[in-house]
Design an enzyme around this catalytic site. Structure first.
Site, mmCIF file in Angstrom:
data_model
loop_
_atom_site.group_PDB
_atom_site.id
_atom_site.type_symbol
_atom_site.label_atom_id
_atom_site.label_comp_id
_atom_site.label_asym_id
_atom_site.label_seq_id
_atom_site.Cartn_x
_atom_site.Cartn_y
_atom_site.Cartn_z
ATOM 1 N N CYS A 1 -1.828 5.913 -9.424
ATOM 2 C CA CYS A 1 -2.876 6.172 -8.416
ATOM 3 C C CYS A 1 -4.017 7.022 -8.953
ATOM 4 O O CYS A 1 -5.094 7.041 -8.382
ATOM 5 C CB CYS A 1 -2.269 6.820 -7.181
ATOM 6 S SG CYS A 1 -1.052 5.770 -6.408
ATOM 7 N N HIS B 1 -8.035 10.410 -3.172
ATOM 8 C CA HIS B 1 -7.142 9.257 -3.201
ATOM 9 C C HIS B 1 -6.582 9.054 -1.800
ATOM 10 O O HIS B 1 -6.188 10.003 -1.121
ATOM 11 C CB HIS B 1 -6.010 9.519 -4.205
ATOM 12 C CG HIS B 1 -4.932 8.480 -4.162
ATOM 13 N ND1 HIS B 1 -5.219 7.127 -4.160
ATOM 14 C CD2 HIS B 1 -3.576 8.584 -4.103
ATOM 15 C CE1 HIS B 1 -4.070 6.458 -4.113
ATOM 16 N NE2 HIS B 1 -3.071 7.310 -4.074
ATOM 17 N N ASN C 1 -2.632 2.549 0.958
ATOM 18 C CA ASN C 1 -2.734 3.111 -0.391
ATOM 19 C C ASN C 1 -2.924 1.963 -1.385
ATOM 20 O O ASN C 1 -2.001 1.196 -1.631
ATOM 21 C CB ASN C 1 -1.462 3.911 -0.701
ATOM 22 C CG ASN C 1 -1.490 4.556 -2.080
ATOM 23 O OD1 ASN C 1 -2.362 4.264 -2.888
ATOM 24 N ND2 ASN C 1 -0.524 5.423 -2.332
HETATM 25 N N1 ACO Z 1 9.387 3.230 9.959
HETATM 26 C C1 ACO Z 1 10.269 3.958 10.670
HETATM 27 N N2 ACO Z 1 11.053 4.898 10.157
HETATM 28 C C2 ACO Z 1 10.942 5.121 8.837
HETATM 29 C C3 ACO Z 1 10.069 4.423 8.017
HETATM 30 C C4 ACO Z 1 9.280 3.428 8.628
HETATM 31 N N3 ACO Z 1 8.379 2.681 7.935
HETATM 32 N N4 ACO Z 1 10.188 4.879 6.767
HETATM 33 C C5 ACO Z 1 11.118 5.846 6.782
HETATM 34 N N5 ACO Z 1 11.585 6.007 8.032
HETATM 35 C C6 ACO Z 1 12.576 6.939 8.505
HETATM 36 C C7 ACO Z 1 13.493 7.403 7.431
HETATM 37 O O1 ACO Z 1 14.527 6.463 7.209
HETATM 38 C C8 ACO Z 1 14.024 8.692 8.009
HETATM 39 O O2 ACO Z 1 15.040 8.401 8.937
HETATM 40 P P1 ACO Z 1 16.337 9.349 9.037
HETATM 41 O O3 ACO Z 1 15.792 10.691 9.452
HETATM 42 O O4 ACO Z 1 17.131 8.662 10.068
HETATM 43 O O5 ACO Z 1 16.931 9.357 7.672
HETATM 44 C C9 ACO Z 1 12.823 9.233 8.792
HETATM 45 O O6 ACO Z 1 11.928 8.104 8.972
HETATM 46 C C10 ACO Z 1 12.073 10.334 8.083
HETATM 47 O O7 ACO Z 1 11.875 9.949 6.733
HETATM 48 P P2 ACO Z 1 11.064 10.843 5.729
HETATM 49 O O8 ACO Z 1 10.977 10.144 4.408
HETATM 50 O O9 ACO Z 1 11.567 12.236 5.757
HETATM 51 O O10 ACO Z 1 9.647 10.814 6.448
HETATM 52 P P3 ACO Z 1 8.379 11.654 6.091
HETATM 53 O O11 ACO Z 1 7.920 12.410 7.242
HETATM 54 O O12 ACO Z 1 8.532 12.379 4.782
HETATM 55 O O13 ACO Z 1 7.313 10.505 5.870
HETATM 56 C C11 ACO Z 1 6.272 9.358 4.045
HETATM 57 C C12 ACO Z 1 7.531 9.529 4.864
HETATM 58 C C13 ACO Z 1 5.175 8.842 4.943
HETATM 59 C C14 ACO Z 1 6.539 8.353 2.930
HETATM 60 C C15 ACO Z 1 5.868 10.715 3.468
HETATM 61 O O14 ACO Z 1 6.951 11.332 2.826
HETATM 62 C C16 ACO Z 1 4.741 10.614 2.500
HETATM 63 O O15 ACO Z 1 3.649 10.264 2.867
HETATM 64 N N6 ACO Z 1 4.994 10.977 1.244
HETATM 65 C C17 ACO Z 1 3.988 10.890 0.237
HETATM 66 C C18 ACO Z 1 3.989 9.507 -0.237
HETATM 67 C C19 ACO Z 1 2.734 9.185 -0.905
HETATM 68 O O16 ACO Z 1 1.668 9.591 -0.500
HETATM 69 N N7 ACO Z 1 2.875 8.413 -1.941
HETATM 70 C C20 ACO Z 1 1.830 7.972 -2.658
HETATM 71 C C21 ACO Z 1 1.240 9.067 -3.497
HETATM 72 S S1 ACO Z 1 1.246 8.655 -5.102
HETATM 73 C C22 ACO Z 1 0.621 7.171 -5.143
HETATM 74 O O17 ACO Z 1 -0.347 6.978 -4.471
HETATM 75 C C23 ACO Z 1 1.276 6.110 -5.943
#
Ligand code: ACO
Length: 323
Positions: free
Chosen positions: A113, A250, A280
């Site tokens: 990214c 980004h 993204n």
């Molecule tokens: N729909 C519904 N529920 C979901 C989904 C979905 N699409 N995805 C995950 N969940 C659930 C999980 O299974 C979990 O359930 P559980 O509590 O029963 O286990 C719950 O939601 C919470 O999951 P978390 O992973 O803790 O959710 P979080 O609040 O951290 O959000 C997210 C997840 C959006 C991926 C977040 O962690 C994030 O944005 N991280 C950064 C990711 C990122 O930006 N990556 C790219 C940067 S680098 C690049 O660009 C390559």
């Protein structure tokens, strides 16, 4: 001294738009969950015949039109991508051929990214080193083709697209008030390589593989790393957040963007956010966001623009440019 000045910009998106609600029969998720956690509302997904090179070519042609230039005027093409159409040759030489360019040179650069921020910095050094006078810098991705469409924690986050910028050598006094790239700062730390990666490749599995991510871990590190590299860039240019006209980060997650801007004291009205439209798009996200803000008249010639990205590796970086 020589400065690398922005001469033109362009972008391209696949025809098909996939809205959050369209995931509701594919994985267990909802529009509400995706929008609340990420800010994403829709993304573009490449269809038949749409590839990283075809999107990159379309963005390049748009940037050439915008600059009033032809492929004959370009010396170098740098393509930032983690989703090349083939393991080799580089997508950049495919685009060079599609543009009918029979001179100069072209190569790909892979920093996930952060690719576009790395690519502009690289292009800037080629220009300053006298190896190229005009560089076409492209960020192009088809992440939809490396997603695991059964994994709801990743497949809802990414989209496809391309953006391109043309940088041109110009004599400059080298002041912060002068046009062009003023300062850059790049970082990486491979200790984090298992937090965001693709589980295949030519040197290991012999397959393309799928994207795997520990989202919470990425989130935890993102804001601090982004703030550090921006502070470093500010120090090089002796400026503060007050001096910035536009912050073009980004586009991974609206919560990361908002938290970074807040930590740095960048006013909300200066932040360009397009994650709701594109998801993204990895190396394409910064030039796509720039294209939107230039097209709608927000970014004007002479504005001080701060670019930033963070991604797999981890890699991260920032670039300060007087538009
Ligand atoms: N729909 C519904 N529920 C979901 C989904 C979905 N699409 N995805 C995950 N969940 C659930 C999980 O299974 C979990 O359930 P559980 O509590 O029963 O286990 C719950 O939601 C919470 O999951 P978390 O992973 O803790 O959710 P979080 O609040 O951290 O959000 C997210 C997840 C959006 C991926 C977040 O962690 C994030 O944005 N991280 C950064 C990711 C990122 O930006 N990556 C790219 C940067 S680098 C690049 O660009 C390559």
């Amino acid at each position: 001294m020589i400065r690398s000045v922005v001469r033109g910009i362009g972008s391209a998106l696949p025809r098909r738009i996939m809205r959050n609600a369209d995931f509701e029969g594919i994985v267990e998720t909802s529009d509400e969950w995706i929008a609340q956690r990420t800010g994403i509302r829709q993304r573009h997904i490449a269809g038949e015949g749409e590839t990283t090179a075809s999107l990159g070519e379309a963005a390049a042609r748009a940037a050439l039109d915008n600059a009033g230039l032809t492929p004959d005027d370009i010396d170098l093409i740098v393509v930032a991508t983690s989703t090349p159409d083939n393991t080799f040759p580089a997508t950049a030489v495919d685009i060079q051929n599609r543009l009918g360019m029979r001179h100069g040179f072209a190569f790909d650069l892979q920093a996930v990214c952060s690719g576009f921020v790395y690519a502009i910095t690289t292009a800037d050094l080629y220009i300053k080193g006298g190896l190229a006078r005009r560089v076409l810098v492209i960020g192009a991705e088809t992440f939809s083709r490396i997603l695991d469409w059964t994994d709801r924690s990743t497949c809802v986050l990414f989209g496809d697209g391309a953006g391109a910028l043309i940088l041109e050598a110009e004599e400059s006094e080298g002041r912060v008030s002068d046009r062009g790239i003023i300062a850059s700062s790049l970082r990486s730390d491979g200790a984090h390589k298992d937090k965001l990666f693709v589980d295949g490749g030519p040197g290991t599995s012999g397959t393309v593989g799928h994207l795997r991510m520990e989202g919470r871990e990425v989130f935890k590190h993102a804001v601090g790393m982004i703030a550090d590299v921006i502070e470093d860039t500010y120090a090089k240019a002796a400026i503060t957040s007050e001096d910035i006209d536009w912050f073009v980060p980004h586009q991974a997650n609206k919560r990361i963007i908002d938290a970074s801007a807040k930590k740095l004291g960048i006013a909300e009205g200066k932040v360009v956010t397009t994650v709701q439209l594109h998801g993204n798009t990895s190396a394409a996200s910064v030039p796509l966001a720039l294209s939107v803000a230039v097209a709608d008249g927000r970014i004007q010639k002479g504005d001080l623009v701060l670019l930033e990205a963070m991604g797999g590796g981890f890699t991260w970086g920032a670039v300060l440019v007087r538009w």
